[in-house]
Scaffold this active site. Structure first.
Site, PDB file in Angstrom:
ATOM      1  N   LEU A   1      34.968  23.711  42.714  1.00 27.14           N
ATOM      2  CA  LEU A   1      35.215  25.156  42.828  1.00 27.14           C
ATOM      3  C   LEU A   1      36.160  25.811  41.829  1.00 27.14           C
ATOM      4  O   LEU A   1      37.095  25.020  41.181  1.00 27.14           O
ATOM      5  CB  LEU A   1      36.164  25.027  44.200  1.00 27.14           C
ATOM      6  CG  LEU A   1      35.229  24.812  45.552  1.00 27.14           C
ATOM      7  CD1 LEU A   1      36.172  24.910  46.710  1.00 27.14           C
ATOM      8  CD2 LEU A   1      34.350  26.019  45.729  1.00 27.14           C
ATOM      9  N   ASP A   2      35.790  26.793  41.258  1.00 25.08           N
ATOM     10  CA  ASP A   2      36.764  27.293  40.163  1.00 25.08           C
ATOM     11  C   ASP A   2      38.100  27.758  40.745  1.00 25.08           C
ATOM     12  O   ASP A   2      38.104  28.016  41.953  1.00 25.08           O
ATOM     13  CB  ASP A   2      35.955  28.407  39.543  1.00 25.08           C
ATOM     14  CG  ASP A   2      35.730  29.575  40.487  1.00 25.08           C
ATOM     15  OD1 ASP A   2      36.263  29.690  41.460  1.00 25.08           O
ATOM     16  OD2 ASP A   2      34.662  30.225  40.176  1.00 25.08           O
ATOM     17  N   ALA A   3      38.967  28.181  39.743  1.00 26.58           N
ATOM     18  CA  ALA A   3      40.613  28.282  40.351  1.00 26.58           C
ATOM     19  C   ALA A   3      40.419  29.685  41.079  1.00 26.58           C
ATOM     20  O   ALA A   3      41.402  29.837  42.004  1.00 26.58           O
ATOM     21  CB  ALA A   3      41.240  28.745  38.881  1.00 26.58           C
TER      22      ALA A   3
ATOM     23  N   ARG B   1      29.212  35.447  42.697  1.00 25.42           N
ATOM     24  CA  ARG B   1      29.827  36.866  42.437  1.00 25.42           C
ATOM     25  C   ARG B   1      28.493  37.630  41.704  1.00 25.42           C
ATOM     26  O   ARG B   1      28.613  38.875  42.031  1.00 25.42           O
ATOM     27  CB  ARG B   1      31.024  36.737  41.420  1.00 25.42           C
ATOM     28  CG  ARG B   1      32.076  36.028  42.090  1.00 25.42           C
ATOM     29  CD  ARG B   1      33.257  35.856  41.165  1.00 25.42           C
ATOM     30  NE  ARG B   1      34.278  34.933  41.611  1.00 25.42           N
ATOM     31  CZ  ARG B   1      34.467  33.850  41.319  1.00 25.42           C
ATOM     32  NH1 ARG B   1      33.717  33.229  40.367  1.00 25.42           N
ATOM     33  NH2 ARG B   1      35.568  33.223  41.831  1.00 25.42           N
TER      34      ARG B   1
ATOM     35  N   SER C   1      38.239  30.520  43.675  1.00 21.89           N
ATOM     36  CA  SER C   1      37.580  30.252  44.849  1.00 21.89           C
ATOM     37  C   SER C   1      38.482  29.276  45.837  1.00 21.89           C
ATOM     38  O   SER C   1      39.147  28.426  45.250  1.00 21.89           O
ATOM     39  CB  SER C   1      36.146  29.778  44.568  1.00 21.89           C
ATOM     40  OG  SER C   1      35.281  30.509  43.758  1.00 21.89           O
TER      41      SER C   1
END
Length: 334
Positions: free
Chosen positions: A101-103, A240, A105
């Site tokens: 997961l990116d920062a 997104r 999320s």
């Protein structure tokens, strides 16, 4: 003979999941858990020091010293094996990360310890899907499709209704269903394709473009709306972008205000450990629950194939003994 720390580590080997908060990088999450696990392992009871026999000189008078040296045997601990000399028993453990997961999320992040890394690879070659909750807002477009990006356009959204939004979602769903069939590399007119579709195994072989297997609106309060998504081979940036494209299809604009993963394969939010439970005892309990759920699923599948099949008493006794061992290990960690 295995030490208490090694026996505890063997019970930590497996898969578990945590809840990664938004604004925290996945590497920091993994490193925090790895540090907590090392503390728990090295806090395990230390085995007694081995002893060795040494011959020590006996103190005596000058007259006795002139006759010869007097020695006596003594059993002494081997100080070179002391933990203050050798250092911690565990200095590093391997904690693997599944789908990242990116920062920006949040949600379910699957991790593996030790030999669980092999199971992690096997799990994600079985075409597991993931569920997300996307928070969107109409009326704004940004350069990175998120609400924190640089605003590049503003538009009206009063003409958008939930019926129009549902029609756009159905159109996107149909396009992704075609992509799912195209990347499956299976003859759609064959019996194999039918059986795979019934079992939910129809999917792309290896890597493919991101595919949405499910898409629906669960909340509509303009300008805000919430989508529930099931997908394969996705990235959070792609999700997104999907929100942005939905806004364009509705002749408006939209940004994504939040991405939260609610399911990753068999792991759900109910299984995820929050920050206060990133300890060795809680991780051990979560891995134990995952193993027991796997066993129960295998048993249920076997009973479906053979309704008269019952688990033998030996397996039940072994399962009870295993539960007792887990409880003893958890108490030692605590």
């Amino acid at each position: 003979m295995a030490t208490p720390a090694i026996r505890m580590f063997r019970r930590l080997e497996g898969l578990f999941c945590v809840y990664k908060p938004s604004g925290v990088h996945w590497k920091l999450t993994r490193d925090s858990i790895e540090t907590n696990l090392l503390k728990g392992l090295n806090a395990a009871p230390v085995p007694p020091l081995p002893r060795e026999v040494r011959f020590l000189a006996q103190p005596g008078s000058e007259t006795e010293a002139s006759k010869g040296l007097t020695l006596s045997a003594a059993s002494l601990p081997v100080l070179s094996k002391h933990h203050l000399v050798t250092g911690p028993e565990f200095q590093r453990i391997r904690v693997g990360v599944g789908h990242r997961l990116d920062a920006f999320s949040s949600g379910v992040l699957v991790l593996a310890v030790g030999n669980g890394n092999k199971a992690l690879q096997d799990l994600y070659t079985s075409r597991v899907t993931r569920d997300y909750t996307l928070e969107g807002e109409f009326g704004t477009a940004t350069d990175d499709f998120s609400h924190t990006g640089r605003v590049v356009e503003r538009s009206t959204y009063g003409h958008i209704t939930q019926d129009k939004l549902d029609r756009v979602l159905a159109m996107l769903q149909g396009a992704n269903n075609k992509a799912l069939l195209m990347y499956s590399n299976v003859d759609m007119s064959s019996q194999e394709a039918y059986e795979m579709a019934v079992q939910g195994l129809l999917g792309p072989e290896g890597k493919s473009v991101p595919i949405l297997t499910g898409l629906r609106c669960i909340r509509f309060q303009p300008p805000n709306f919430t989508l529930e998504v099931q997908c394969l081979n996705e990235t959070q940036k792609y999700l997104r972008k999907v929100v942005h494209e939905i806004g364009l299809e509705l002749r408006s604009t939209a940004v994504c205000k939040g991405v939260r993963r609610t399911r990753d394969g068999p792991f759900t939010l109910q299984d995820a450990l929050t920050h206060h439970h990133w300890t060795a005892s809680d991780v051990m309990r979560a891995i134990r629950q995952y193993h027991s759920s796997k066993k129960s699923k295998k048993r249920s599948h076997a009973q479906i194939k053979d309704p008269g099949l019952k688990p033998p008493e030996e397996n039940m006794a072994a399962s009870q003994q295993s539960d007792t061992n887990w409880e003893e290990a958890e108490q030692k960690v605590q």
